[in-house]
Design a protein around this motif. Structure first.
Motif, PDB file in Angstrom:
ATOM      1  N   GLY A  46       0.827  -1.187   0.000  1.00  0.00           N
ATOM      2  CA  GLY A  46       0.000   0.000   0.000  1.00  0.00           C
ATOM      3  C   GLY A  46       0.863   1.239   0.000  1.00  0.00           C
ATOM      4  N   GLY A  47       0.609   2.187  -0.893  1.00  0.00           N
ATOM      5  CA  GLY A  47       1.374   3.429  -0.910  1.00  0.00           C
ATOM      6  C   GLY A  47       0.906   4.357   0.176  1.00  0.00           C
ATOM      7  N   ILE A  48       1.649   5.433   0.413  1.00  0.00           N
ATOM      8  CA  ILE A  48       1.278   6.355   1.479  1.00  0.00           C
ATOM      9  C   ILE A  48       1.296   7.797   0.995  1.00  0.00           C
ATOM     10  N   GLY A 142       4.442   1.841  -3.004  1.00  0.00           N
ATOM     11  CA  GLY A 142       5.005   1.061  -1.909  1.00  0.00           C
ATOM     12  C   GLY A 142       5.516  -0.277  -2.404  1.00  0.00           C
ATOM     13  N   PRO A 143       6.023  -1.107  -1.504  1.00  0.00           N
ATOM     14  CA  PRO A 143       6.498  -2.438  -1.901  1.00  0.00           C
ATOM     15  C   PRO A 143       5.361  -3.243  -2.527  1.00  0.00           C
ATOM     16  N   PHE A 144       5.674  -4.042  -3.554  1.00  0.00           N
ATOM     17  CA  PHE A 144       4.630  -4.853  -4.179  1.00  0.00           C
ATOM     18  C   PHE A 144       5.224  -6.128  -4.745  1.00  0.00           C
ATOM     19  N   TYR A 145       4.349  -7.098  -4.967  1.00  0.00           N
ATOM     20  CA  TYR A 145       4.734  -8.375  -5.561  1.00  0.00           C
ATOM     21  C   TYR A 145       4.062  -8.512  -6.913  1.00  0.00           C
ATOM     22  N   ILE A 152       9.540  -9.454  -6.072  1.00  0.00           N
ATOM     23  CA  ILE A 152       9.121  -8.449  -5.105  1.00  0.00           C
ATOM     24  C   ILE A 152       9.888  -7.175  -5.414  1.00  0.00           C
ATOM     25  N   TYR A 153       9.201  -6.044  -5.417  1.00  0.00           N
ATOM     26  CA  TYR A 153       9.814  -4.770  -5.760  1.00  0.00           C
ATOM     27  C   TYR A 153       9.722  -3.817  -4.573  1.00  0.00           C
TER      28      TYR A 153
END
Length: 302
Positions: A46-48, A142-145, A152-153
């Motif tokens: 999730g981005g912020i 945000g981090p994601f798959y 995973i990025y």
């Protein structure tokens, strides 16, 4: 965490310091509706930043806003070096490499006990924007798959935001973030993500959000299982580490983030779960250490 000196993963790909040729625009598209379902797209923590605020106001999944859910490719040319690549052995990259290595050990062992192989995911470190098999994304997501390339990025500057803006400091909070994305990879290995993407087709937005919550909470539970096994190792987990993860799980709940963004929460737009739910399912995995305890799809209450 006493992580220094431990094994580092060989599955880390460092793309930091590279940018997309043709400019810095990340191929952002904002659809008018969520008519298309996900087909193996990236699932992020999730981005912020602004993208999430927009997503909360519109009810659109932030990954959709960033072009990740459809698996579309935004090819703006080859990546070229900006000349600012961080050293491959800087402390944060070594830290995530150690955490990734420990998740590899955990899931290789647990799946082998069930007669299964665990194809290890790769972790891609990037700066600002990145192109994956699921499309091009800004660090704001945000981090994601990405299930299409099993990678995973993460832009490691997210960890500063996690500690500062989200008030979830600590190295084990950072480890929880990575373990959650590894949890999505495990879902892909077990066939859960393909079934999820298939089931979303034709669903209403509300029903799709509800199903997404179960996917995300299961990834939290899988992260808890990794923490369970990490805590059993000598001289790895320190006092207060699990509390850091629980705090992080609480701080990134949909209700908490939505209240921060606009002052109130809209439960039907949740796609990751409330703070209480995320804490509950991480605890479930941590307490049991058993994959069977993480069946969020059969749970009558979340």
């Amino acid at each position: 965490m006493r992580w220094k000196g431990r094994r580092e993963s060989g599955n880390v790909e460092d793309r930091r310091g590279y940018r997309m040729a043709g400019g810095s625009r990340p191929g952002l598209r904002i659809p008018l509706s969520r008519g298309r379902s996900a087909r193996g797209g990236g699932l992020g923590l999730g981005g912020i930043l602004i993208v999430l605020a927009l997503a909360w106001f519109t009810g659109i999944d932030p990954l959709t806003l960033l072009g990740l859910n459809g698996g579309s490719s935004y090819d703006s040319g080859p990546a070229i070096s900006s000349g600012t690549t961080a050293p491959a052995n800087d402390e944060t990259s070594r830290f995530v490499s150690v955490v990734l290595a420990d998740t590899e050990d955990t899931w290789n062992t647990l799946l082998a006990e069930q007669g299964m192989n665990y194809p290890e995911p790769r972790l891609v470190l990037f700066s600002d924007a990145v192109r994956s098999a699921c499309g091009q994304a800004s660090a704001a997501v945000g981090p994601f798959y990405c299930g299409q390339d099993q990678k995973i990025y993460i832009d490691l500057t997210f960890y500063r935001q996690l500690a500062g803006q989200l008030k979830a400091p600590g190295d084990f909070a950072q480890a929880y973030v990575l373990a959650h994305e590894v949890g999505h990879h495990l879902q892909n290995v077990l066939g859960i993500l393909p079934e999820y993407h298939q089931a979303r087709q034709g669903m209403s937005e509300r029903d799709a959000n509800a199903l997404s919550v179960r996917v995300e909470l299961q990834a939290d539970c899988f992260a808890g299982i990794w923490a369970h096994h990490a805590a059993r190792q000598q001289d790895f987990i320190e006092d207060g580490d699990i509390e850091e993860a629980l705090n992080a799980a609480s701080r990134i709940g949909d209700d908490t983030l939505q209240k921060q963004a606009r002052g109130y929460a809209v439960p039907e737009t949740f796609n990751h779960g409330s703070s209480a739910q995320r804490v509950r399912w991480f605890r479930e995995g941590f307490s049991s250490g058993d994959i069977r305890a993480c069946d969020t799809f059969k749970a009558s209450t979340l």
